[in-house]
Design a protein around this motif. Structure first.
Motif, PDB file in Angstrom:
ATOM      1  N   TYR A 217       0.862  -1.180   0.000  1.00  0.00           N
ATOM      2  CA  TYR A 217       0.000   0.000   0.000  1.00  0.00           C
ATOM      3  C   TYR A 217       0.903   1.235   0.000  1.00  0.00           C
ATOM      4  O   TYR A 217       2.082   1.159   0.326  1.00  0.00           O
ATOM      5  CB  TYR A 217      -0.866   0.036   1.267  1.00  0.00           C
ATOM      6  N   ARG A 218       0.283   2.357  -0.315  1.00  0.00           N
ATOM      7  CA  ARG A 218       1.004   3.604  -0.155  1.00  0.00           C
ATOM      8  C   ARG A 218       0.047   4.699   0.316  1.00  0.00           C
ATOM      9  O   ARG A 218      -1.162   4.623   0.097  1.00  0.00           O
ATOM     10  CB  ARG A 218       1.680   4.045  -1.460  1.00  0.00           C
ATOM     11  N   GLN A 219       0.640   5.683   0.972  1.00  0.00           N
ATOM     12  CA  GLN A 219      -0.148   6.803   1.471  1.00  0.00           C
ATOM     13  C   GLN A 219       0.626   8.085   1.255  1.00  0.00           C
ATOM     14  O   GLN A 219       1.717   8.266   1.821  1.00  0.00           O
ATOM     15  CB  GLN A 219      -0.490   6.620   2.943  1.00  0.00           C
TER      16      GLN A 219
ATOM     17  N   VAL B 278       4.535   7.283   1.479  1.00  0.00           N
ATOM     18  CA  VAL B 278       5.073   6.249   2.351  1.00  0.00           C
ATOM     19  C   VAL B 278       4.486   4.926   1.875  1.00  0.00           C
ATOM     20  O   VAL B 278       3.264   4.804   1.725  1.00  0.00           O
ATOM     21  CB  VAL B 278       4.727   6.498   3.819  1.00  0.00           C
ATOM     22  N   TYR B 279       5.342   3.974   1.633  1.00  0.00           N
ATOM     23  CA  TYR B 279       4.923   2.667   1.147  1.00  0.00           C
ATOM     24  C   TYR B 279       4.936   1.671   2.309  1.00  0.00           C
ATOM     25  O   TYR B 279       5.928   1.559   3.028  1.00  0.00           O
ATOM     26  CB  TYR B 279       5.839   2.202   0.018  1.00  0.00           C
TER      27      TYR B 279
ATOM     28  N   GLY C 140       3.812  -3.158   8.310  1.00  0.00           N
ATOM     29  CA  GLY C 140       5.166  -2.734   8.589  1.00  0.00           C
ATOM     30  C   GLY C 140       5.168  -1.265   8.949  1.00  0.00           C
ATOM     31  O   GLY C 140       4.121  -0.609   8.994  1.00  0.00           O
ATOM     32  N   GLN C 141       6.360  -0.747   9.201  1.00  0.00           N
ATOM     33  CA  GLN C 141       6.468   0.640   9.664  1.00  0.00           C
ATOM     34  C   GLN C 141       6.448   1.638   8.508  1.00  0.00           C
ATOM     35  O   GLN C 141       6.268   2.836   8.737  1.00  0.00           O
ATOM     36  CB  GLN C 141       7.768   0.821  10.472  1.00  0.00           C
ATOM     37  N   GLY C 142       6.607   1.167   7.298  1.00  0.00           N
ATOM     38  CA  GLY C 142       6.585   2.030   6.124  1.00  0.00           C
ATOM     39  C   GLY C 142       7.963   2.504   5.717  1.00  0.00           C
ATOM     40  O   GLY C 142       8.887   2.580   6.538  1.00  0.00           O
ATOM     41  N   THR C 143       8.102   2.804   4.443  1.00  0.00           N
ATOM     42  CA  THR C 143       9.349   3.360   3.925  1.00  0.00           C
ATOM     43  C   THR C 143       8.996   4.501   2.971  1.00  0.00           C
ATOM     44  O   THR C 143       8.102   4.381   2.139  1.00  0.00           O
ATOM     45  CB  THR C 143      10.201   2.279   3.231  1.00  0.00           C
ATOM     46  N   GLN C 144       9.688   5.614   3.121  1.00  0.00           N
ATOM     47  CA  GLN C 144       9.372   6.817   2.345  1.00  0.00           C
ATOM     48  C   GLN C 144       9.994   6.732   0.957  1.00  0.00           C
ATOM     49  O   GLN C 144      11.186   6.439   0.811  1.00  0.00           O
ATOM     50  CB  GLN C 144       9.903   8.060   3.063  1.00  0.00           C
TER      51      GLN C 144
END
Length: 115
Positions: free
Chosen positions: A37-39, A92-93, A106-110
């Protein structure tokens, strides 16, 4: 339960490529569906791509042809290959895993796409 750790994000120029990784703490065969996902700022989280425990994949229309989801069962890791990146891909993915009725993040990666 499962722990998920994303990596591979960063700053890239328009037209560039990145590969994101999501390392899981258990065998991918034990996870029903894994997804990216992404935001983006001010926007809702959106589904990008999925891969099932059987290996079936699906990619959202908005990134189809540019993004590819894959996995390496020997490393318990899922990937998202992103080509021809655009500024609108900046977000953020997040990695997601669904096991029965439970979802894990997960914590996400930019990822930032900018000249």
């Amino acid at each position: 339960q499962v722990q998920l750790v994303e990596s591979g994000g960063g700053l890239v120029q328009p037209g560039g490529s990145l590969r994101l990784s999501c390392a899981a703490s258990r065998s991918l065969f034990s996870i029903d569906i894994m997804a990216w996902y992404r935001q983006a700022p001010g926007k809702e989280r959106e589904l990008i791509a999925t891969v099932t425990s059987g290996g079936s994949t699906n990619v959202a229309e908005l990134v189809k042809g540019r993004f590819t989801i894959s996995r390496d069962n020997t490393k318990n890791t899922m990937y998202l290959r992103m080509n021809s990146l655009k500024p609108e891909d900046t977000a953020v993915y997040y990695c997601n895993a669904r096991i029965f009725a439970n979802g894990y993040w997960g914590q996400g990666t930019q990822v930032t796409v900018s000249a």
